[in-house]
Design an enzyme around this catalytic site. Structure first.
Site, PDB file in Angstrom:
ATOM      1  CB  CYS A 191     -19.335 -60.142 -52.294  1.00  0.00           C
ATOM      2  SG  CYS A 191     -17.929 -61.046 -52.967  1.00  0.00           S
TER       3      CYS A 191
ATOM      4  CD  GLU B 142     -17.649 -49.395 -49.153  1.00  0.00           C
ATOM      5  OE1 GLU B 142     -18.685 -49.642 -48.503  1.00  0.00           O
ATOM      6  OE2 GLU B 142     -16.676 -50.190 -49.207  1.00  0.00           O
TER       7      GLU B 142
ATOM      8  CG  HIS C 193     -14.839 -60.631 -49.040  1.00  0.00           C
ATOM      9  ND1 HIS C 193     -16.172 -60.746 -48.717  1.00  0.00           N
ATOM     10  CD2 HIS C 193     -14.818 -60.035 -50.276  1.00  0.00           C
ATOM     11  CE1 HIS C 193     -16.911 -60.270 -49.697  1.00  0.00           C
ATOM     12  NE2 HIS C 193     -16.107 -59.826 -50.651  1.00  0.00           N
TER      13      HIS C 193
ATOM     14  CG  PHE D 177     -16.209 -60.617 -58.314  1.00  0.00           C
ATOM     15  CD1 PHE D 177     -15.612 -59.440 -57.911  1.00  0.00           C
ATOM     16  CD2 PHE D 177     -15.486 -61.795 -58.174  1.00  0.00           C
ATOM     17  CE1 PHE D 177     -14.330 -59.415 -57.368  1.00  0.00           C
ATOM     18  CE2 PHE D 177     -14.198 -61.789 -57.642  1.00  0.00           C
ATOM     19  CZ  PHE D 177     -13.626 -60.599 -57.241  1.00  0.00           C
TER      20      PHE D 177
END
Length: 417
Positions: free
Chosen positions: A165, A316, A342, A403
């Site tokens: 990502c 985060e 996403h 990932f």
């Protein structure tokens, strides 16, 4: 050697909120959800039956029919969005040296639709290996950069970046570095992804990564909400034209903004889960700030990774508080994934585009679908819940994490002569 300044002179997008940058930005500013029941295949038997698709997409409206058939959906997205960006930048054969125009794109998975369909067709047969001659050229990740270069005659640096990502953000940073190190004058960069198929949805379902809120898909992507239950899959492409400042000025190009800097780190922790204290996220934001020669107080807005997963959103925010300290409470934070879903390897490009528009328009897009505060999140942080906010945005930071523990951050700032 002095590093060259790098600016953005063109942008293009194909998204769940619209098929141009203007439509995409309008959707973000208005807080529109791009999520709905999956149309590309019958998902009735799947745990997740919804996604943020590029709606009513027909590649033949943009590309020659024979040409389109030779491309996977992710390549079609990339080529179409790059056409918009190249046109927007006013790039012609006369005002650039094609040997110094590169194409660097990111994609997390690439041609999974082509791979799936070819294997299914093979399995239906008698075992004799019969495959489409375009199987491999349609599937491989780098084919999108190759197609764009052939379409426009760009002969500079040309390659694909894969970091799950974080792919598109890493591609943007690589493009930035190629220009500031004088290896190219212009680079077409960003990312593209199209994984809404049986293999994509089924695979992420098996990992328990996706939201299963089938009764209310429009609100399924809920970053920072107490009841978030996983991310919503999205698709699309975002393209930026990066250019050295001197080259842009010499050809009289319009300038949207400047690239401040970028950083990349690894969690070195787990194949899918983030470091619980956000260590890699903390390090990558610090790296981007250091690369840009900027202080934490220079940042006005963070477009967070914010996937709507229970662990990721908390990690985060911990990282943001660690890096920005008291200034974190004056920042605007938002997750545009609440609207686009996403988009995996394309996420960094679409979210960098959101930062470009925020810097250009002085509007912070919202985090929609917030209903219940999460007691594990600091209530003093401004997540820009549910409605866009007008604010002078001199600099914005975009985070993307993938990932494998991949982290990438890029800083966008207002251009000053």
């Amino acid at each position: 050697m002095a590093l060259k300044r790098v600016v953005v002179t063109g942008i293009g997008a194909l998204t769940p909120l619209g098929k141009t940058v203007a439509e995409y930005w309008q959707g973000l500013a208005d807080g529109v959800s791009g999520c709905d029941i999956i149309q590309q295949f019958d998902a009735a038997k799947f745990k997740t039956r919804f996604a943020c698709e590029v709606k009513d997409f027909d590649a033949n409206h943009y590309l020659d029919r024979k040409e389109a058939r030779k491309m996977d959906r992710f390549t079609q997205f990339a080529v179409i969005a790059s056409d918009e960006a190249v046109k927007d930048a006013g790039i012609t054969k006369e005002n650039v040296n094609p040997d110094r125009v590169g194409v660097i794109l990111g994609s997390g998975i690439g041609g999974i639709v082509t791979f799936q369909d070819e294997v299914i067709e093979f399995a239906k047969g008698d075992g004799t290996p019969r495959f489409n001659p375009f199987f491999i050229p349609k599937m491989i990740l780098d084919i999108a950069t190759g197609q764009i270069s052939m379409r426009h005659g760009f002969r500079g640096p040309n390659f694909a970046v894969v970091s799950a990502c974080a792919s598109a953000t890493n591609a943007i940073i690589d493009a930035f570095d190629n220009i500031r190190l004088n290896k190219a004058d212009v680079v077409v960069t960003g990312g593209s992804e199209a994984v809404i198929c049986e293999a994509g949805v089924g695979g992420f379902n098996a990992m328990k990564a996706l939201s299963e809120r089938n009764d209310d898909p429009k609100t399924a992507s809920r970053p920072f909400d107490k009841d978030r239950d996983g991310f919503v899959m999205g698709e699309g492409a975002g393209i930026l034209i990066l250019e050295s400042l001197e080259h842009a000025l010499a050809r009289g190009a319009k300038i949207y903004c400047e690239i401040g800097g970028g950083g990349a780190t690894a969690d070195a922790h787990h194949i899918t889960a983030p470091h619980p204290e956000g260590l890699g996220a903390k390090n990558v934001m610090n790296a981007a700030l250091q690369d840009a020669g900027m202080q934490v107080t220079d940042i006005d807005y963070i477009n967070v990774h914010g996937t709507s997963t229970p662990l990721g959103d908390i990690a985060e925010t911990k990282a943001i508080l660690s890096v920005f300290g008291e200034h974190a409470y004056t920042l605007n934070i938002s997750s545009t994934k609440s609207m686009t879903g996403h988009c995996l390897g394309a996420a960094g490009a679409l979210e960098t585009l959101a930062c470009i528009m925020a810097v250009t328009k002085d509007i912070v897009p919202p985090t929609i679908n917030h209903f219940t505060d999460d007691p594990e999140l600091d209530p003093k942080l401004n997540f820009t819940f549910n409605k866009a906010q007008h604010k002078v945005v001199n600099a914005a930071l975009s985070n993307t994490f993938g990932f494998g523990g991949h982290n990438a951050s890029v800083i966008i700032k207002k251009y000053k002569a």
